[in-house]
Enzyme design. Structure first.
Site, PDB file in Angstrom:
ATOM      1  N   ARG A 191     -12.609   5.648  -3.692  1.00  0.00           N
ATOM      2  CA  ARG A 191     -13.239   6.796  -3.016  1.00  0.00           C
ATOM      3  C   ARG A 191     -14.488   7.193  -3.768  1.00  0.00           C
ATOM      4  O   ARG A 191     -14.452   7.308  -4.994  1.00  0.00           O
ATOM      5  CB  ARG A 191     -12.268   7.994  -2.982  1.00  0.00           C
ATOM      6  N   GLY A 208      -5.300   8.179   6.140  1.00  0.00           N
ATOM      7  CA  GLY A 208      -4.312   8.113   7.207  1.00  0.00           C
ATOM      8  C   GLY A 208      -4.415   6.847   8.034  1.00  0.00           C
ATOM      9  O   GLY A 208      -5.197   5.945   7.737  1.00  0.00           O
ATOM     10  N   CYS A 259     -12.204  -5.374  10.667  1.00  0.00           N
ATOM     11  CA  CYS A 259     -11.928  -5.778   9.279  1.00  0.00           C
ATOM     12  C   CYS A 259     -12.382  -7.208   9.019  1.00  0.00           C
ATOM     13  O   CYS A 259     -12.423  -7.642   7.870  1.00  0.00           O
ATOM     14  CB  CYS A 259     -10.442  -5.663   8.968  1.00  0.00           C
ATOM     15  N   CYS A 261       1.662  -0.924   2.848  1.00  0.00           N
ATOM     16  CA  CYS A 261       0.533  -0.748   3.761  1.00  0.00           C
ATOM     17  C   CYS A 261      -0.733  -0.670   2.909  1.00  0.00           C
ATOM     18  O   CYS A 261      -0.784   0.084   1.937  1.00  0.00           O
ATOM     19  CB  CYS A 261       0.667   0.545   4.559  1.00  0.00           C
ATOM     20  N   ARG A 314       7.415   6.433   0.574  1.00  0.00           N
ATOM     21  CA  ARG A 314       7.595   7.062   1.887  1.00  0.00           C
ATOM     22  C   ARG A 314       7.650   6.009   3.009  1.00  0.00           C
ATOM     23  O   ARG A 314       6.838   5.075   3.026  1.00  0.00           O
ATOM     24  CB  ARG A 314       6.408   7.997   2.098  1.00  0.00           C
TER      25      ARG A 314
END
Lengths: 134, 375
Positions: free
Chosen positions: B16, B112, B79, B201, B190
């Site tokens: 980031r 997300g 992608c 993921c 999670r």
């Protein structure tokens, strides 16, 4: 067909007859390929003569998952079950499932229902199709 | 067709960033030029891969280097955009249109689950989205469930893909996560879409990566580093396969066979692979699709440790998408950067000894590219 399904846009995918709801498939009059959702061009031969064909209400569960993270544009409860169902026409349909988790089995027989899935953030009822144990 | 080589490679750690994509992209482009021993004025054309980053983003990134008037092509192929850009550039150099080309992949992303990639969707798609049917994690989770049913693949094997790739990524200073995870941590993270947990993921994020491609016949005058040849490259869009609703297999098989044929080699000749592990199950399926093992045996390859660094055929030495990250427009370029470093012997702690032949596999919903790269 209820008015609410018109509002929902579901009438593009679902129709009713005296035996209940069914999914609207497309059938190419040139190569006989059947597909869902119906589209105006055949994905196999690019034929443009596509007729509407009612798909079987019953099929076999090909695979499934329980979704825990809301995808974009879905505002219903989590977790929820979805799966791919193989219909006798050889067509795969992606749909919500309403099956007790302990009863879930790949290749189990399932059948189509149309019902309320949730209310969106504006209180509008989202009607959808699901498969339940046959 | 002239042969095409990769002369220079650079990337910034995926993650980031506060800085704008313009600044990040310009800096990374200069680093690739330096690595190649090439000056900006030597570049005949540039291709910028991005996903929905804005109108003529490639021009905005490269103008600060100097408005030399060269053609700059913006490439959006999801992608798979980065390797799509390379394949276009390879064709142009091969045909003699350009000698030296800059490839840049850039992306900044929100957090997300990825949103709709096509904004003006048909009504039937909108209805399915409202029912929660169309998301990438659930698509791959259903592929996983079916693979488990047909071949006995286990949740532990799925999680082990993530353990392995994070182990590799912990050795890679360019990786987003850059830390190891235990099997228990991966399985205990999670739940996103059963059986896929969060650490199975790939993380979204920001990223920039760049390459300089050059006609082989003039490459030597710029750089004395080992040249990486684009020996085989294929780009396929979705194939109509009515009995394959999961749809990640057919175009991968097709693209890999075309790339192998062009390069005159096969899966047994490969020394190192970067493949598109957007989810753990994808890596297991693509072992099979790329021909590393028979159909259904992907889980066994993980159990045997064959695809770890030190194994028979190391896969995702960079950490893969699962650890290095998946900043869509930059992802494919990042894969190639890793293979370039491996084939030059510059991959440090994660170096595969004497790697000579590498493969990249890069995909998005409806596109798959496979490239064979050789030293």
């Amino acid at each position: 067909m209820s008015a609410i399904e018109e509002v929902n846009g579901l009438s593009l995918l679902v129709r009713h007859d005296e035996e209940g709801p069914y999914l609207i498939g497309g059938k190419c009059t040139s190569c006989q390929a059947v597909f869902f959702p119906k589209q105006s061009i055949c994905p196999r031969c690019t034929g443009q003569s596509i007729e509407e064909t009612p798909l079987s209400r019953r099929g076999k569960l090909y695979t499934y998952t329980e979704v825990y993270q809301k995808p974009p544009d879905y505002n219903g409860p989590i977790p929820y079950l979805i799966g791919r169902v193989l219909l006798p026409e050889g067509v795969f349909v992606l749909a919500q499932l309403k099956v007790r988790k302990e009863d879930l089995r790949i290749n189990m027989d399932v059948k189509l229902v149309v019902e309320s899935i949730y209310r969106d953030e504006f209180g509008k009822e989202i009607i959808g199709y699901r498969f339940i144990p046959a | 067709m002239r042969n095409v080589v990769i002369l220079g490679a650079a990337m910034k750690r995926f993650g980031r960033y506060q800085e704008s994509i313009i600044d990040l992209g310009a800096e990374c482009s200069l680093n690739a030029l330096k690595d190649a021993g090439v000056e900006w004025k030597d570049i005949n054309a540039a291709y910028c891969s991005h996903v929905l980053m804005g109108v003529t983003v490639g021009q905005f990134i490269l103008m600060p280097l100097g408005p030399t008037g060269i053609p700059i092509f913006n490439v959006d192929n999801g992608c798979a955009g980065g390797t799509t850009a390379m394949i276009l550039a390879r064709q142009a150099i091969g045909a003699g249109i350009y000698d030296i080309v800059l490839i840049i992949g850039v992306q900044k992303m929100g957090k997300g689950v990825l949103g709709p990639e096509i904004l003006d969707l048909p009504e039937t798609d909108r209805i399915q989205r409202n029912m929660g049917l169309l998301s990438l994690p659930s698509k791959y989770a259903m592929i996983a469930r079916r693979h488990m049913e047909e071949y006995g693949t286990t949740v532990e094997q799925l999680a082990q893909v993530s353990v392995k790739n994070h182990k590799h990524g912990a050795l890679n200073p360019y990786s987003h996560h850059q830390r190891e995870f235990t099997l228990e941590e991966v399985l205990g993270s999670r739940m996103i879409s059963d059986p896929l947990t969060l650490y199975q993921c790939a993380p979204t994020g920001d990223g920039v990566a760049a390459l300089v491609l050059c006609a082989e016949d003039i490459a030597q005058k710029y750089s004395s580093k080992p040249k990486v040849k684009m020996a085989g490259a294929a780009l396929c869009s979705q194939v109509y396969v009515p009995d394959d609703p999961t749809s990640i297999h057919a175009f991968t098989i097709k693209a890999s066979r075309e790339a192998y044929e062009m390069a005159g080699c096969g899966p047994k000749d490969l020394d190192v692979i970067e493949l598109h592990d957007c989810f753990s199950i994808a890596e297991i399926c693509h072992y099979e699709n790329l021909g590393l093992c028979a159909k259904g045996e992907g889980g066994r390859l993980i159990d045997e440790g064959a695809t770890e660094i030190g194994g028979r055929i190391p896969v995702n030495t960079s950490g893969g998408l699962l650890s290095r990250g998946d900043p869509t427009g930059a992802t494919g370029v990042g894969q190639v950067v890793e293979i370039v470093w491996q084939l030059r012997g510059e991959a440090r702690k994660r170096q595969v000894p004497d790697a000579k032949v590498g493969l990249t596999h890069n995909l998005t919903g409806l596109v798959c590219s496979v490239q064979v790269l050789m030293r």
